[in-house]
Design a protein around this motif. Structure first.
Motif, PDB file in Angstrom:
ATOM      1  N   PHE A 190      -4.208 -11.690  -3.257  1.00  0.00           N
ATOM      2  CA  PHE A 190      -5.559 -11.184  -3.389  1.00  0.00           C
ATOM      3  C   PHE A 190      -6.045 -10.096  -2.493  1.00  0.00           C
ATOM      4  N   TYR A 191      -5.532  -9.851  -1.327  1.00  0.00           N
ATOM      5  CA  TYR A 191      -5.904  -8.914  -0.564  1.00  0.00           C
ATOM      6  C   TYR A 191      -5.380  -7.746  -1.107  1.00  0.00           C
ATOM      7  N   SER A 192      -4.156  -7.678  -1.519  1.00  0.00           N
ATOM      8  CA  SER A 192      -3.167  -6.504  -2.038  1.00  0.00           C
ATOM      9  C   SER A 192      -4.212  -6.033  -3.503  1.00  0.00           C
ATOM     10  N   LEU A 193      -4.602  -7.191  -3.996  1.00  0.00           N
ATOM     11  CA  LEU A 193      -5.337  -6.908  -5.383  1.00  0.00           C
ATOM     12  C   LEU A 193      -6.602  -6.072  -5.091  1.00  0.00           C
ATOM     13  N   LEU A 194      -7.183  -6.529  -3.906  1.00  0.00           N
ATOM     14  CA  LEU A 194      -8.671  -5.770  -3.661  1.00  0.00           C
ATOM     15  C   LEU A 194      -8.372  -4.441  -3.272  1.00  0.00           C
ATOM     16  N   LEU A 195      -7.355  -4.238  -2.536  1.00  0.00           N
ATOM     17  CA  LEU A 195      -6.932  -2.920  -1.888  1.00  0.00           C
ATOM     18  C   LEU A 195      -6.572  -1.882  -3.367  1.00  0.00           C
ATOM     19  N   LEU A 196      -5.895  -2.416  -4.238  1.00  0.00           N
ATOM     20  CA  LEU A 196      -5.594  -1.685  -5.440  1.00  0.00           C
ATOM     21  C   LEU A 196      -6.764  -1.325  -6.194  1.00  0.00           C
ATOM     22  N   ALA A 232      -9.743  -1.208  -5.251  1.00  0.00           N
ATOM     23  CA  ALA A 232     -10.755  -0.499  -4.547  1.00  0.00           C
ATOM     24  C   ALA A 232     -10.306   0.931  -4.998  1.00  0.00           C
ATOM     25  N   GLY A 233      -9.125   1.306  -4.647  1.00  0.00           N
ATOM     26  CA  GLY A 233      -8.663   2.687  -5.010  1.00  0.00           C
ATOM     27  C   GLY A 233      -8.860   3.008  -6.355  1.00  0.00           C
ATOM     28  N   SER A 290     -12.177   5.028   1.405  1.00  0.00           N
ATOM     29  CA  SER A 290     -10.878   4.313   1.872  1.00  0.00           C
ATOM     30  C   SER A 290     -11.145   3.644   3.220  1.00  0.00           C
ATOM     31  N   ILE A 291     -11.762   4.294   4.059  1.00  0.00           N
ATOM     32  CA  ILE A 291     -11.869   4.233   5.609  1.00  0.00           C
ATOM     33  C   ILE A 291     -12.993   3.012   5.581  1.00  0.00           C
ATOM     34  N   ALA A 292     -14.207   3.148   4.578  1.00  0.00           N
ATOM     35  CA  ALA A 292     -15.201   2.437   4.728  1.00  0.00           C
ATOM     36  C   ALA A 292     -14.835   0.821   4.101  1.00  0.00           C
ATOM     37  N   GLY A 334      -6.196   5.985  -4.751  1.00  0.00           N
ATOM     38  CA  GLY A 334      -7.343   6.778  -5.156  1.00  0.00           C
ATOM     39  C   GLY A 334      -7.177   8.298  -5.456  1.00  0.00           C
ATOM     40  N   VAL A 335      -6.099   8.904  -4.811  1.00  0.00           N
ATOM     41  CA  VAL A 335      -5.845  10.272  -4.934  1.00  0.00           C
ATOM     42  C   VAL A 335      -5.155  10.524  -6.396  1.00  0.00           C
ATOM     43  N   THR A 336      -4.160   9.597  -6.408  1.00  0.00           N
ATOM     44  CA  THR A 336      -3.455   9.483  -7.735  1.00  0.00           C
ATOM     45  C   THR A 336      -4.247   9.151  -9.184  1.00  0.00           C
ATOM     46  N   CYS A 337      -5.239   8.223  -9.049  1.00  0.00           N
ATOM     47  CA  CYS A 337      -6.156   7.967  -9.971  1.00  0.00           C
ATOM     48  C   CYS A 337      -6.826   9.396 -10.170  1.00  0.00           C
ATOM     49  N   THR A 338      -7.450  10.021  -9.245  1.00  0.00           N
ATOM     50  CA  THR A 338      -8.488  11.119  -9.593  1.00  0.00           C
ATOM     51  C   THR A 338      -7.560  12.344 -10.207  1.00  0.00           C
TER      52      THR A 338
END
Length: 444
Positions: free
Chosen positions: A234-240, A242-243, A294-296, A330-334
């Protein structure tokens, strides 16, 4: 001619044809169907899909000298049990690795195997004592084979290991029981002309027929607050999320602020004048926002996890890795959104969610899903993010446990996103493909 010019500058509004009305319904139906195939296929029958599931087999038995009549011979029942297990275990489903105890523990510590079967060093001796005890009074106990589970690899993997141990050792128990029974009967056979052999009781026969016991224990149990091994997923899912979601929000809001998209707040509608800015500079602006976000977000998730009591042994490493992963996604998505526009929302959803979650290995091990999920796991972002996060949370940040792969694949994904985004936006700028309404572009 004046009327013609007015007609060209003010085109008639487009009519909502049946095809335009049905097109979004068709797109959603196709996406939902793909979701159904991916999510149901990987969970419907894990036992049928089981393949190459790694389990270690450690045989520490040193054997024992067994006296039969006037003859003494060295026997090693551990070797027989190990050979019986290798024959009983379906090789297409279980990858049974015969290892030493040290190597088995190293592979357990790095999540290379899901469990370990350990035959103790005094196995033959205890089995011999059991045979002798069937005819000689005294206290005896069945020899035990230890089945170690690896709870840090997930609850589902642990359940598969326990089921495997119960099924495989049942077959071996019957085989060893038959051998032990025959051995005892041979020992009791009287010499010619001697007194008759004692008769074995029914209870003794049952004990000899099933001489083995299984001791199940956890290897490095998870601490409390680990959600039975699901916090990493679930932490991995949150990171993904969020990005991906963060990139989409940043893309939308920055485009609105630059005048490329209208902004709606409830009943209010605002469309700012279009800012004269190139596609490359627009993308760089979005990337900078993604990095700060990402940092925030990584810091916020780390703080929330700690506040809720989630065990985090390496908080700084988790923060850095989380920020890096969110940035890469995030970079890849944008970049995808900059390349294909609105359709990028669907592409991002397919890549990061529809194909990513079932092939992550976070709930059901990859070895218990259809084989094409293993192919997807080779490059799908979610699996790489999960391996890195699980390593940090459960395996002390071990590179072999997945952090090295997770970091390397995140670096590769970030590089692809950067190169692709810059290449496509520079190409559009050089071709003069400015972000203008279709009517304005046609007029030029």
């Amino acid at each position: 001619m004046a009327s013609t010019g007015t007609s060209a500058s003010t085109p008639a509004p487009r009519r909502l044809t049946p095809f335009r009305w049905a097109f979004p319904i068709l797109v959603v139906t196709l996406l939902a169907s793909l979701l159904g195939v991916m999510y149901l296929d990987y969970i419907v029958d894990p036992e049928k899909n089981l393949h190459n599931f790694p389990i270690a087999l450690v045989n520490q038995d040193v054997g024992d000298d067994l006296t039969t009549g006037d003859q003494t011979k060295h026997v090693n029942f551990g070797d027989q049990v190990a050979a019986g297990l290798q024959q009983a275990v379906p090789s297409d489903k279980i990858d049974l690795r015969v290892l030493g105890i040290n190597e088995a523990q190293l592979q357990m510590q790095s999540a290379q195997v899901y469990g370990t079967l350990i035959i103790p060093s005094d196995f033959s001796k205890r089995l011999g004592i059991l045979g002798v005890g069937s005819v000689v009074p005294g206290e005896i106990s069945k020899p035990a084979i230890t089945l170690q589970t690896n709870p840090r690899t997930g609850a589902f993997a642990t359940a598969i290991v326990q089921k495997f141990g119960a099924q495989a050792l049942t077959q071996v128990d019957a085989q060893v029981g038959q051998q032990l029974t025959d051995q005892v009967k041979t020992t009791l056979t009287p010499p010619p002309g001697g007194p008759p052999a004692p008769t074995l009781s029914a209870a003794t026969m049952i004990t000899l027929a099933h001489p083995l016991s299984i001791a199940v224990e956890e290897f490095r149990p998870l601490p409390g607050g680990s959600g039975e091994g699901l916090t990493a997923f679930f932490y991995s899912l949150l990171l993904l999320l969020a990005g991906m979601v963060g990139a989409m929000i940043i893309h939308q809001l920055i485009d609105s602020a630059l005048g490329f998209l209208p902004t709606e707040w409830g009943p209010w509608y605002v469309h700012f004048p279009r800012t004269p800015i190139s596609r490359v500079h627009t993308l760089l602006l979005k990337w900078s926002a993604v990095v700060v976000m990402s940092i925030a977000v990584s810091g916020a998730l780390l703080g929330i996890g700690a506040l809720l009591g989630m065990p985090i042994d390496r908080p700084l490493l988790l923060f850095i890795y989380g920020a890096f992963v969110i940035t890469a996604v995030g970079v890849t998505c944008t970049s995808i959104l900059a390349a294909v526009g609105t359709a990028g929302l669907i592409i991002n959803l397919i890549i990061f969610i529809i194909l990513g979650l079932p092939s992550s290995g976070g709930t059901v091990p990859i070895e218990a899903t259809p084989k094409y999920f293993g192919w997807l796991a080779g490059f799908e972002p979610m699996h790489q993010v999960f391996l890195g996060t699980r390593s940090i949370l459960y395996f002390y940040g071990s590179g072999q446990a997945g952090l090295a792969r997770g970091a390397w694949m995140a670096t590769l994904g970030l590089a692809i996103g950067l190169v692709f985004g810059l290449a496509i936006t520079r190409f559009y700028d050089r071709k003069g493909l400015e972000r203008k309404p279709a009517t304005a572009a046609a007029a030029q």
